[in-house]
Design a protein around this motif. Structure first.
Motif, PDB file in Angstrom:
ATOM      1  N   GLN A 166      13.701  -8.166  12.479  1.00 46.47           N
ATOM      2  CA  GLN A 166      13.813  -6.831  13.069  1.00 46.47           C
ATOM      3  C   GLN A 166      13.597  -5.758  12.002  1.00 46.47           C
ATOM      4  OE1 GLN A 166      14.488  -5.873  16.322  1.00 46.47           O
ATOM      5  NE2 GLN A 166      14.221  -3.750  15.679  1.00 46.47           N
ATOM      6  N   ARG A 167      12.654  -4.839  12.269  1.00 43.48           N
ATOM      7  CA  ARG A 167      12.451  -3.711  11.356  1.00 43.48           C
ATOM      8  C   ARG A 167      13.635  -2.753  11.456  1.00 43.48           C
ATOM      9  NH1 ARG A 167       6.401  -1.238  10.744  1.00 43.48           N
ATOM     10  NH2 ARG A 167       5.290  -3.170  10.278  1.00 43.48           N
ATOM     11  N   VAL A 168      14.085  -2.288  10.287  1.00 48.80           N
ATOM     12  CA  VAL A 168      15.193  -1.343  10.248  1.00 48.80           C
ATOM     13  C   VAL A 168      14.726   0.041   9.848  1.00 48.80           C
ATOM     14  CG1 VAL A 168      17.394  -0.807   9.133  1.00 48.80           C
ATOM     15  CG2 VAL A 168      16.851  -3.167   9.730  1.00 48.80           C
ATOM     16  N   SER A 169      13.790   0.112   8.901  1.00 48.38           N
ATOM     17  CA  SER A 169      13.349   1.412   8.398  1.00 48.38           C
ATOM     18  C   SER A 169      11.957   1.290   7.799  1.00 48.38           C
ATOM     19  CB  SER A 169      14.332   1.934   7.329  1.00 48.38           C
ATOM     20  OG  SER A 169      13.876   3.140   6.757  1.00 48.38           O
ATOM     21  N   VAL A 170      11.171   2.390   7.896  1.00 52.33           N
ATOM     22  CA  VAL A 170       9.852   2.479   7.284  1.00 52.33           C
ATOM     23  C   VAL A 170       9.790   3.795   6.524  1.00 52.33           C
ATOM     24  CG1 VAL A 170       7.355   2.529   7.636  1.00 52.33           C
ATOM     25  CG2 VAL A 170       8.798   1.162   9.157  1.00 52.33           C
ATOM     26  N   ALA A 171       9.402   3.760   5.253  1.00 53.13           N
ATOM     27  CA  ALA A 171       9.356   4.968   4.438  1.00 53.13           C
ATOM     28  C   ALA A 171       8.400   4.769   3.275  1.00 53.13           C
ATOM     29  CB  ALA A 171      10.753   5.313   3.912  1.00 53.13           C
ATOM     30  N   PRO A 172       7.946   5.878   2.635  1.00 58.92           N
ATOM     31  CA  PRO A 172       7.123   5.736   1.414  1.00 58.92           C
ATOM     32  C   PRO A 172       7.926   5.047   0.333  1.00 58.92           C
ATOM     33  CG  PRO A 172       7.019   7.980   2.287  1.00 58.92           C
ATOM     34  CD  PRO A 172       8.128   7.285   3.026  1.00 58.92           C
ATOM     35  N   ALA A 173       7.277   4.193  -0.435  1.00 63.61           N
ATOM     36  CA  ALA A 173       7.963   3.476  -1.518  1.00 63.61           C
ATOM     37  C   ALA A 173       8.283   4.438  -2.655  1.00 63.61           C
ATOM     38  CB  ALA A 173       7.083   2.339  -2.031  1.00 63.61           C
ATOM     39  N   PRO A 174       9.452   4.276  -3.331  1.00 62.01           N
ATOM     40  CA  PRO A 174       9.779   5.104  -4.492  1.00 62.01           C
ATOM     41  C   PRO A 174       8.752   4.909  -5.596  1.00 62.01           C
ATOM     42  CG  PRO A 174      11.697   3.855  -3.740  1.00 62.01           C
ATOM     43  CD  PRO A 174      10.499   3.312  -3.019  1.00 62.01           C
ATOM     44  N   ASP A 175       8.652   5.913  -6.475  1.00 56.81           N
ATOM     45  CA  ASP A 175       7.720   5.828  -7.597  1.00 56.81           C
ATOM     46  C   ASP A 175       8.115   4.667  -8.484  1.00 56.81           C
ATOM     47  OD1 ASP A 175       5.849   6.304  -9.541  1.00 56.81           O
ATOM     48  OD2 ASP A 175       6.999   7.888 -10.524  1.00 56.81           O
ATOM     49  N   SER A 213       0.821  -1.217   0.000  1.00 52.42           N
ATOM     50  CA  SER A 213       0.000   0.000   0.000  1.00 52.42           C
ATOM     51  C   SER A 213       0.851   1.262   0.000  1.00 52.42           C
ATOM     52  CB  SER A 213      -0.946   0.005   1.206  1.00 52.42           C
ATOM     53  OG  SER A 213      -1.775  -1.137   1.198  1.00 52.42           O
ATOM     54  N   GLY A 214       1.933   1.258  -0.765  1.00 53.19           N
ATOM     55  CA  GLY A 214       2.762   2.452  -0.893  1.00 53.19           C
ATOM     56  C   GLY A 214       3.755   2.669   0.224  1.00 53.19           C
ATOM     57  N   THR A 215       3.833   1.763   1.189  1.00 56.22           N
ATOM     58  CA  THR A 215       4.774   1.886   2.298  1.00 56.22           C
ATOM     59  C   THR A 215       5.873   0.835   2.167  1.00 56.22           C
ATOM     60  OG1 THR A 215       3.073   2.743   3.792  1.00 56.22           O
ATOM     61  CG2 THR A 215       5.064   1.844   4.808  1.00 56.22           C
ATOM     62  N   LEU A 216       7.115   1.284   2.247  1.00 55.55           N
ATOM     63  CA  LEU A 216       8.268   0.401   2.125  1.00 55.55           C
ATOM     64  C   LEU A 216       8.875   0.168   3.507  1.00 55.55           C
ATOM     65  CD1 LEU A 216      10.398  -1.062   0.329  1.00 55.55           C
ATOM     66  CD2 LEU A 216      11.641   1.093   0.285  1.00 55.55           C
ATOM     67  N   VAL A 217       9.033  -1.097   3.884  1.00 53.01           N
ATOM     68  CA  VAL A 217       9.630  -1.466   5.163  1.00 53.01           C
ATOM     69  C   VAL A 217      10.855  -2.329   4.882  1.00 53.01           C
ATOM     70  CG1 VAL A 217       9.287  -2.530   7.421  1.00 53.01           C
ATOM     71  CG2 VAL A 217       7.360  -1.444   6.254  1.00 53.01           C
ATOM     72  N   LEU A 218      11.973  -2.026   5.554  1.00 55.80           N
ATOM     73  CA  LEU A 218      13.195  -2.816   5.447  1.00 55.80           C
ATOM     74  C   LEU A 218      13.369  -3.641   6.717  1.00 55.80           C
ATOM     75  CD1 LEU A 218      15.716  -0.220   3.941  1.00 55.80           C
ATOM     76  CD2 LEU A 218      14.334  -1.917   2.737  1.00 55.80           C
ATOM     77  N   TYR A 219      13.715  -4.919   6.537  1.00 55.19           N
ATOM     78  CA  TYR A 219      13.932  -5.829   7.651  1.00 55.19           C
ATOM     79  C   TYR A 219      15.355  -6.372   7.600  1.00 55.19           C
ATOM     80  CZ  TYR A 219       8.819  -5.993   8.127  1.00 55.19           C
ATOM     81  OH  TYR A 219       7.498  -5.673   8.289  1.00 55.19           O
ATOM     82  N   ASP A 220      15.990  -6.485   8.758  1.00 54.15           N
ATOM     83  CA  ASP A 220      17.291  -7.139   8.852  1.00 54.15           C
ATOM     84  C   ASP A 220      17.050  -8.646   8.912  1.00 54.15           C
ATOM     85  OD1 ASP A 220      19.719  -8.337   9.939  1.00 54.15           O
ATOM     86  OD2 ASP A 220      20.359  -6.286  10.352  1.00 54.15           O
ATOM     87  N   THR A 221      17.613  -9.394   7.963  1.00 53.39           N
ATOM     88  CA  THR A 221      17.367 -10.840   7.898  1.00 53.39           C
ATOM     89  C   THR A 221      18.356 -11.658   8.725  1.00 53.39           C
ATOM     90  OG1 THR A 221      18.707 -11.056   5.902  1.00 53.39           O
ATOM     91  CG2 THR A 221      16.349 -10.638   5.600  1.00 53.39           C
ATOM     92  N   GLY A 222      19.338 -10.996   9.349  1.00 59.02           N
ATOM     93  CA  GLY A 222      20.282 -11.736  10.169  1.00 59.02           C
ATOM     94  C   GLY A 222      21.012 -12.797   9.363  1.00 59.02           C
ATOM     95  N   HIS A 223      21.000 -14.052   9.849  1.00 59.46           N
ATOM     96  CA  HIS A 223      21.717 -15.131   9.161  1.00 59.46           C
ATOM     97  C   HIS A 223      20.851 -15.844   8.132  1.00 59.46           C
ATOM     98  CE1 HIS A 223      19.520 -17.293  12.317  1.00 59.46           C
ATOM     99  NE2 HIS A 223      19.591 -18.350  11.537  1.00 59.46           N
ATOM    100  N   TYR A 224      19.611 -15.386   7.934  1.00 61.64           N
ATOM    101  CA  TYR A 224      18.730 -16.054   6.980  1.00 61.64           C
ATOM    102  C   TYR A 224      19.026 -15.619   5.545  1.00 61.64           C
ATOM    103  CZ  TYR A 224      15.782 -17.684  10.826  1.00 61.64           C
ATOM    104  OH  TYR A 224      15.313 -18.308  11.947  1.00 61.64           O
ATOM    105  N   ASP A 225      18.943 -16.572   4.616  1.00 53.33           N
ATOM    106  CA  ASP A 225      19.000 -16.294   3.179  1.00 53.33           C
ATOM    107  C   ASP A 225      17.603 -16.508   2.616  1.00 53.33           C
ATOM    108  OD1 ASP A 225      21.722 -15.626   2.669  1.00 53.33           O
ATOM    109  OD2 ASP A 225      22.241 -17.725   3.026  1.00 53.33           O
ATOM    110  N   ILE A 226      17.019 -15.471   2.038  1.00 56.53           N
ATOM    111  CA  ILE A 226      15.653 -15.539   1.538  1.00 56.53           C
ATOM    112  C   ILE A 226      15.654 -15.983   0.079  1.00 56.53           C
ATOM    113  CG2 ILE A 226      13.519 -14.255   1.158  1.00 56.53           C
ATOM    114  CD1 ILE A 226      14.298 -14.574   4.103  1.00 56.53           C
ATOM    115  N   SER A 227      14.819 -16.977  -0.236  1.00 58.66           N
ATOM    116  CA  SER A 227      14.719 -17.434  -1.628  1.00 58.66           C
ATOM    117  C   SER A 227      13.289 -17.408  -2.149  1.00 58.66           C
ATOM    118  CB  SER A 227      15.261 -18.861  -1.758  1.00 58.66           C
ATOM    119  OG  SER A 227      14.514 -19.764  -0.963  1.00 58.66           O
ATOM    120  N   GLY A 228      12.303 -17.289  -1.268  1.00 55.35           N
ATOM    121  CA  GLY A 228      10.909 -17.266  -1.721  1.00 55.35           C
ATOM    122  C   GLY A 228       9.981 -16.976  -0.569  1.00 55.35           C
ATOM    123  N   VAL A 229       8.689 -16.899  -0.881  1.00 56.06           N
ATOM    124  CA  VAL A 229       7.678 -16.601   0.122  1.00 56.06           C
ATOM    125  C   VAL A 229       6.634 -17.712   0.115  1.00 56.06           C
ATOM    126  CG1 VAL A 229       6.319 -15.195  -1.477  1.00 56.06           C
ATOM    127  CG2 VAL A 229       6.030 -14.862   0.973  1.00 56.06           C
TER     128      VAL A 229
END
Length: 251
Positions: free
Chosen positions: A169-178, A128-144
Motif C-alpha cells: 500500500q502506498r502511503v506517500s509520494v513526494a520529491p526525494a531530499p537532496d 527519478s527524483g521521486t520518493l514513494v513510501l510503502y506500508d510493508t504490513g507484516h513483511y520484513d524486508i531484507s533485499g530485492v
C-alpha cells in the motif's frame, strides 16, 4: 580507539583491496548497524550481501576465493565499527527523510534506490527524483530480487518470503531530499540467477491494511503508525485524513 582513516587503510592493506572498496563496504555496514551489508562494487564481486550470521553472497558466485575475502573483510570492518557508526556527517547526505531514522537495510538496482525502516514498517523507494513510501504490513524486508522492467515489477525478499511491490500500500509520494553528498553506486551487468524467479512458488498476496471484519486492534495499530508518521511530517494532513477515513470505514 583508532580513527576512521587509519582503520580503513589498515583493512585495505590486510585484505588486498582498494581504500575505495573498503569505504563503500563500511558505509553499507553502517546502514546495516554492523550486522548486515548490501554492497555493489566491482572489487567485491559486484552486487552482494553479507550478514553476521554467516551468510555471504557475491555477484561473481563461482569465485570462492573472492567470496572468502569479502566475508573476512566484512567481519573485520564490522568488529571495528563503533556503536552508532562513525560520526562523520555522512547522514546528512541520505536520500530518505531524516524523520525515518536509520534503515535496517538499503540498496540500489539500476535507477532505483530503496531503504527499509522496521520501526515504522515503511519501505522507501526513490526513482527519478521521486520518493514513494510503502506500508510493508507484516513483511520484513531484507533485499530485492532482480528487477524486470519498471519499478512495479520489483519483488522484495525477507523472513516472511517474497513480496511484490505492487501488493504493498502506498502511503506517500513526494520529491526525494537532496542527496548530493551520497556517492554514486556501481551498476555492473545483471548476474543470472541459478534459479529463475518465475520458477519459485509465489505466495498469495495478502492485504496490507485490515479488511472488513478484521479485528479492531489491527485497525487501531495501523492508525497509530499513520498518526506517528503525520506527527513527524512524513505524511501531509490530506494524506493522513484520507488513510484514516479508509481505515475507519473498514471497522
Amino acid at each position: 580507539m583508532s580513527d576512521r582513516p587509519s582503520v580503513l587503510q589498515a583493512a585495505a592493506e590486510r585484505h588486498g583491496v582498494s581504500i575505495d572498496a573498503v569505504r563503500h563496504l563500511m558505509r553499507a555496514l553502517e546502514v546495516g548497524n554492523g550486522t548486515m551489508a548490501q554492497f555493489n562494487h566491482p572489487e567485491l564481486g559486484g552486487f552482494g550481501q553479507w550478514s553476521s550470521g554467516g551468510m555471504t553472497m557475491i555477484g561473481n558466485m563461482f569465485d570462492a576465493n573472492l567470496k572468502s575475502r569479502v566475508a573476512a573483510l566484512c567481519t573485520d570492518l564490522a568488529q571495528s565499527l563503533p556503536p552508532g557508526g562513525w560520526d562523520d556527517g555522512a547522514a546528512s547526505g541520505n536520500w530518505w527523510p531524516a524523520e525515518l531514522g536509520r534503515p535496517a537495510t538499503s540498496g540500489s538496482q539500476n535507477s532505483m534506490r530503496y531503504a527499509y525502516f522496521p520501526d515504522s514498517r515503511l519501505l522507501a523507494l526513490e526513482t527519478s527524483g521521486t520518493l514513494v513510501l510503502y506500508d510493508t504490513g507484516h513483511y520484513d524486508i531484507s533485499g530485492v530480487s532482480q528487477q524486470q522492467g519498471d519499478t512495479q515489477s520489483l519483488r522484495f525478499s525477507g523472513r516472511n518470503g517474497y513480496v511484490d511491490l505492487e501488493s504493498l500500500q502506498r502511503v506517500s509520494v513526494a520529491p526525494a531530499p537532496d542527496s548530493s553528498l551520497e556517492p554514486k553506486p556501481f551498476h555492473p551487468d545483471p548476474i543470472p540467477s541459478p534459479i529463475r524467479t518465475e520458477d519459485r512458488p509465489r505466495p498469495a498476496p495478502e492485504p496490507d491494511f485490515p479488511q472488513a471484519g478484521a479485528p479492531s486492534g489491527d485497525v487501531i495499530s495501523t492508525l497509530e503508525r499513520l498518526s506517528d508518521l503525520h506527527r513527524k511530517g512524513v505524511l501531509t494532513e490530506a494524506e493522513f485524513s484520507t488513510k484514516k477515513a479508509e481505515l475507519l470505514a473498514r471497522l
